[in-house]
Design a protein around this motif. Structure first.
Motif, PDB file in Angstrom:
ATOM      1  N   LYS A 168       0.859  -1.173   0.000  1.00 45.14           N
ATOM      2  CA  LYS A 168       0.000   0.000   0.000  1.00 45.14           C
ATOM      3  C   LYS A 168       0.896   1.224   0.000  1.00 45.14           C
ATOM      4  CE  LYS A 168      -4.237  -1.703   2.196  1.00 45.14           C
ATOM      5  NZ  LYS A 168      -5.224  -1.480   3.291  1.00 45.14           N
ATOM      6  N   MET A 169       0.661   2.126  -0.954  1.00 45.43           N
ATOM      7  CA  MET A 169       1.498   3.321  -1.063  1.00 45.43           C
ATOM      8  C   MET A 169       0.646   4.573  -1.195  1.00 45.43           C
ATOM      9  SD  MET A 169       2.913   3.131  -4.980  1.00 45.43           S
ATOM     10  CE  MET A 169       3.605   1.498  -4.880  1.00 45.43           C
ATOM     11  N   ILE A 170       1.234   5.688  -0.745  1.00 46.73           N
ATOM     12  CA  ILE A 170       0.598   7.000  -0.891  1.00 46.73           C
ATOM     13  C   ILE A 170       1.305   7.748  -2.008  1.00 46.73           C
ATOM     14  CG2 ILE A 170       0.149   9.223   0.214  1.00 46.73           C
ATOM     15  CD1 ILE A 170      -1.564   7.137   1.406  1.00 46.73           C
ATOM     16  N   THR A 171       0.558   8.167  -3.023  1.00 48.38           N
ATOM     17  CA  THR A 171       1.151   8.887  -4.150  1.00 48.38           C
ATOM     18  C   THR A 171       1.237  10.377  -3.848  1.00 48.38           C
ATOM     19  OG1 THR A 171      -0.953   9.323  -5.257  1.00 48.38           O
ATOM     20  CG2 THR A 171       0.095   7.197  -5.695  1.00 48.38           C
ATOM     21  N   LYS A 172       1.947  11.111  -4.715  1.00 50.12           N
ATOM     22  CA  LYS A 172       2.059  12.563  -4.535  1.00 50.12           C
ATOM     23  C   LYS A 172       0.723  13.252  -4.700  1.00 50.12           C
ATOM     24  CE  LYS A 172       6.923  13.113  -5.839  1.00 50.12           C
ATOM     25  NZ  LYS A 172       7.883  13.775  -6.763  1.00 50.12           N
ATOM     26  N   GLU A 173      -0.222  12.572  -5.342  1.00 48.08           N
ATOM     27  CA  GLU A 173      -1.574  13.128  -5.503  1.00 48.08           C
ATOM     28  C   GLU A 173      -2.451  12.825  -4.290  1.00 48.08           C
ATOM     29  OE1 GLU A 173       0.640  12.839  -8.967  1.00 48.08           O
ATOM     30  OE2 GLU A 173      -0.134  11.086  -7.855  1.00 48.08           O
ATOM     31  N   ASN A 174      -1.808  12.335  -3.205  1.00 50.16           N
ATOM     32  CA  ASN A 174      -2.514  11.995  -1.963  1.00 50.16           C
ATOM     33  C   ASN A 174      -3.579  10.925  -2.178  1.00 50.16           C
ATOM     34  OD1 ASN A 174      -1.014  13.971  -0.577  1.00 50.16           O
ATOM     35  ND2 ASN A 174      -2.499  15.558  -1.093  1.00 50.16           N
ATOM     36  N   ARG A 175      -3.204   9.913  -2.943  1.00 47.83           N
ATOM     37  CA  ARG A 175      -4.121   8.799  -3.179  1.00 47.83           C
ATOM     38  C   ARG A 175      -3.479   7.506  -2.674  1.00 47.83           C
ATOM     39  NH1 ARG A 175      -6.460   9.240  -9.231  1.00 47.83           N
ATOM     40  NH2 ARG A 175      -7.933   7.756  -8.320  1.00 47.83           N
ATOM     41  N   LEU A 176      -4.301   6.683  -2.032  1.00 49.94           N
ATOM     42  CA  LEU A 176      -3.823   5.400  -1.508  1.00 49.94           C
ATOM     43  C   LEU A 176      -3.968   4.346  -2.592  1.00 49.94           C
ATOM     44  CD1 LEU A 176      -2.825   3.782   0.991  1.00 49.94           C
ATOM     45  CD2 LEU A 176      -5.234   3.307   1.488  1.00 49.94           C
ATOM     46  N   LYS A 177      -2.850   3.721  -2.977  1.00 52.93           N
ATOM     47  CA  LYS A 177      -2.850   2.702  -4.020  1.00 52.93           C
ATOM     48  C   LYS A 177      -2.477   1.347  -3.416  1.00 52.93           C
ATOM     49  CE  LYS A 177      -3.623   5.213  -7.787  1.00 52.93           C
ATOM     50  NZ  LYS A 177      -4.717   4.937  -8.750  1.00 52.93           N
ATOM     51  N   VAL A 178      -3.199   0.307  -3.815  1.00 51.39           N
ATOM     52  CA  VAL A 178      -2.923  -1.063  -3.376  1.00 51.39           C
ATOM     53  C   VAL A 178      -2.402  -1.834  -4.583  1.00 51.39           C
ATOM     54  CG1 VAL A 178      -3.870  -3.152  -2.337  1.00 51.39           C
ATOM     55  CG2 VAL A 178      -4.775  -0.911  -1.674  1.00 51.39           C
ATOM     56  N   ILE A 179      -1.137  -2.258  -4.514  1.00 50.71           N
ATOM     57  CA  ILE A 179      -0.476  -2.921  -5.645  1.00 50.71           C
ATOM     58  C   ILE A 179      -0.155  -4.365  -5.266  1.00 50.71           C
ATOM     59  CG2 ILE A 179       1.407  -2.815  -7.305  1.00 50.71           C
ATOM     60  CD1 ILE A 179      -0.333  -0.318  -7.307  1.00 50.71           C
ATOM     61  N   PRO A 180      -0.641  -5.342  -6.029  1.00 50.95           N
ATOM     62  CA  PRO A 180      -0.296  -6.741  -5.734  1.00 50.95           C
ATOM     63  C   PRO A 180       1.188  -6.999  -5.998  1.00 50.95           C
ATOM     64  CG  PRO A 180      -1.519  -6.587  -7.797  1.00 50.95           C
ATOM     65  CD  PRO A 180      -1.557  -5.228  -7.183  1.00 50.95           C
ATOM     66  N   LYS A 181       1.818  -7.802  -5.176  1.00 53.85           N
ATOM     67  CA  LYS A 181       3.239  -8.100  -5.339  1.00 53.85           C
ATOM     68  C   LYS A 181       3.486  -9.058  -6.498  1.00 53.85           C
ATOM     69  CE  LYS A 181       4.333  -7.645  -0.390  1.00 53.85           C
ATOM     70  NZ  LYS A 181       4.832  -8.364   0.811  1.00 53.85           N
ATOM     71  N   ARG A 182       2.634 -10.063  -6.605  1.00 54.64           N
ATOM     72  CA  ARG A 182       2.847 -11.079  -7.642  1.00 54.64           C
ATOM     73  C   ARG A 182       2.716 -10.472  -9.030  1.00 54.64           C
ATOM     74  NH1 ARG A 182       0.203 -16.923  -6.905  1.00 54.64           N
ATOM     75  NH2 ARG A 182       1.712 -16.766  -5.195  1.00 54.64           N
ATOM     76  N   ASN A 183       3.587 -10.918  -9.925  1.00 58.76           N
ATOM     77  CA  ASN A 183       3.606 -10.454 -11.325  1.00 58.76           C
ATOM     78  C   ASN A 183       3.894  -8.958 -11.443  1.00 58.76           C
ATOM     79  OD1 ASN A 183       2.873 -13.075 -12.302  1.00 58.76           O
ATOM     80  ND2 ASN A 183       0.740 -12.626 -11.802  1.00 58.76           N
ATOM     81  N   SER A 184       4.605  -8.417 -10.433  1.00 62.34           N
ATOM     82  CA  SER A 184       4.973  -7.002 -10.484  1.00 62.34           C
ATOM     83  C   SER A 184       6.465  -6.852 -10.204  1.00 62.34           C
ATOM     84  CB  SER A 184       4.186  -6.181  -9.454  1.00 62.34           C
ATOM     85  OG  SER A 184       2.804  -6.202  -9.720  1.00 62.34           O
ATOM     86  N   VAL A 185       7.086  -5.844 -10.835  1.00 66.61           N
ATOM     87  CA  VAL A 185       8.480  -5.498 -10.591  1.00 66.61           C
ATOM     88  C   VAL A 185       8.502  -4.042 -10.150  1.00 66.61           C
ATOM     89  CG1 VAL A 185      10.805  -5.317 -11.542  1.00 66.61           C
ATOM     90  CG2 VAL A 185       9.280  -7.134 -12.340  1.00 66.61           C
ATOM     91  N   PHE A 186       9.260  -3.778  -9.087  1.00 67.44           N
ATOM     92  CA  PHE A 186       9.306  -2.435  -8.506  1.00 67.44           C
ATOM     93  C   PHE A 186      10.718  -1.877  -8.581  1.00 67.44           C
ATOM     94  CE2 PHE A 186       6.061  -4.951  -6.447  1.00 67.44           C
ATOM     95  CZ  PHE A 186       4.957  -4.126  -6.425  1.00 67.44           C
ATOM     96  N   ALA A 187      10.813  -0.570  -8.763  1.00 68.95           N
ATOM     97  CA  ALA A 187      12.105   0.120  -8.758  1.00 68.95           C
ATOM     98  C   ALA A 187      12.190   0.970  -7.496  1.00 68.95           C
ATOM     99  CB  ALA A 187      12.253   0.997  -9.993  1.00 68.95           C
ATOM    100  N   VAL A 188      13.348   0.882  -6.837  1.00 68.66           N
ATOM    101  CA  VAL A 188      13.587   1.658  -5.628  1.00 68.66           C
ATOM    102  C   VAL A 188      14.863   2.468  -5.843  1.00 68.66           C
ATOM    103  CG1 VAL A 188      13.944   1.596  -3.141  1.00 68.66           C
ATOM    104  CG2 VAL A 188      12.536  -0.148  -4.225  1.00 68.66           C
ATOM    105  N   GLU A 189      14.778   3.790  -5.643  1.00 66.96           N
ATOM    106  CA  GLU A 189      15.939   4.663  -5.844  1.00 66.96           C
ATOM    107  C   GLU A 189      16.463   5.120  -4.491  1.00 66.96           C
ATOM    108  OE1 GLU A 189      18.270   8.170  -6.071  1.00 66.96           O
ATOM    109  OE2 GLU A 189      16.199   8.224  -5.333  1.00 66.96           O
ATOM    110  N   ILE A 190      17.777   4.889  -4.261  1.00 65.57           N
ATOM    111  CA  ILE A 190      18.415   5.341  -3.025  1.00 65.57           C
ATOM    112  C   ILE A 190      19.752   6.002  -3.373  1.00 65.57           C
ATOM    113  CG2 ILE A 190      19.000   4.713  -0.652  1.00 65.57           C
ATOM    114  CD1 ILE A 190      17.893   1.818  -2.384  1.00 65.57           C
ATOM    115  N   ASN A 191      19.841   7.304  -3.195  1.00 62.52           N
ATOM    116  CA  ASN A 191      21.091   8.038  -3.407  1.00 62.52           C
ATOM    117  C   ASN A 191      21.739   7.751  -4.767  1.00 62.52           C
ATOM    118  OD1 ASN A 191      20.680   8.998  -0.861  1.00 62.52           O
ATOM    119  ND2 ASN A 191      22.719   8.515  -0.102  1.00 62.52           N
TER     120      ASN A 191
END
Length: 222
Positions: A168-191
């Motif tokens: 569950k994530m909060i977008t910049k548009e202040n919307r709560l999104k529920v994303i299933p983990k299966r069959n999904s690839v996520f990108a995470v940016e750190i420094n």
């Protein structure tokens, strides 16, 4: 206790005080035999006097009561999953679904990841990837880069809740999104590092992933 002591006559000074009289030895013996015959269960083939001479006999016994305080403490448990859902413990109220409220959480997560990955050194990308697979991602800014459902692709937000099968994530548009983990690839940016993680490897809670061994297949790009 000796048999002679049991049959001892009551002292004279107690006869008047108690208002009782001692029985004769024959009556006392008859009473004792009658009482024992009624009180003790025994095989008719065995002589009562022989039993009393060679065996300890319990005339009365009561089982001690268990400590109720210990029993009640063992029964004290937390809420089960159904009760938590009924009480809506995990629901984020609409007035709290604001991106800016979770920016401090993201800043804490960023410091946590840098410390966990020993400064995110570019010379050890595989080690960083392995650590990320076991990390807690609450507070991370994640982006859906691939999904079985095209409408999820491109969704970016701060991860505020992780369950076994969904983020569950909060977008910049202040919307709560529920994303299933299966069959999904996520990108995470750190420094400046962008890590691609596969949702199928995250179908466990962070506490469960921390003790599991993974084969790294994801990519880590500068």
């Amino acid at each position: 206790m000796e048999e002679a002591l049991v049959r001892t006559r009551i002292p004279k000074d107690l006869v008047k005080l108690l208002a009782v009289e001692s029985q004769t030895s024959s009556k006392a013996e008859a009473f004792t035999q009658s009482f024992l015959n009624k009180s003790i269960q025994h095989d008719a083939r065995h002589d009562l006097k022989d039993m009393l001479s060679h065996k300890a006999v319990v005339l009365g016994y009561s089982r001690p009561k268990k400590d109720q305080s210990k029993r009640s403490s063992k029964k004290a448990k937390g809420l089960n999953a159904r009760q938590k859902r009924a009480m809506k413990i995990f629901q984020i109220k609409p007035q709290n679904q604001r991106y800016e409220l979770f920016l401090p959480l993201h800043e804490l997560w960023r410091h946590y990841i840098i410390d966990l990955c020993s400064g995110l050194k570019p010379t050890s990308p595989q080690l960083v990837q392995q650590k990320l697979l076991k990390a807690d991602f609450h507070g991370a800014i994640i982006t859906v880069v691939r999904s079985k459902c095209p409408s999820y692709v491109g969704t970016t937000g701060i991860l505020v809740q992780e369950f076994k099968h969904v983020f569950k994530m909060i977008t910049k548009e202040n919307r709560l999104k529920v994303i299933p983990k299966r069959n999904s690839v996520f990108a995470v940016e750190i420094n400046g590092f962008v890590s691609h993680i596969y949702g199928s490897k995250f179908e466990q809670r962070a506490s469960e992933r921390s003790a599991k061994k993974f084969k790294v297949r994801g990519t880590l790009d500068l």
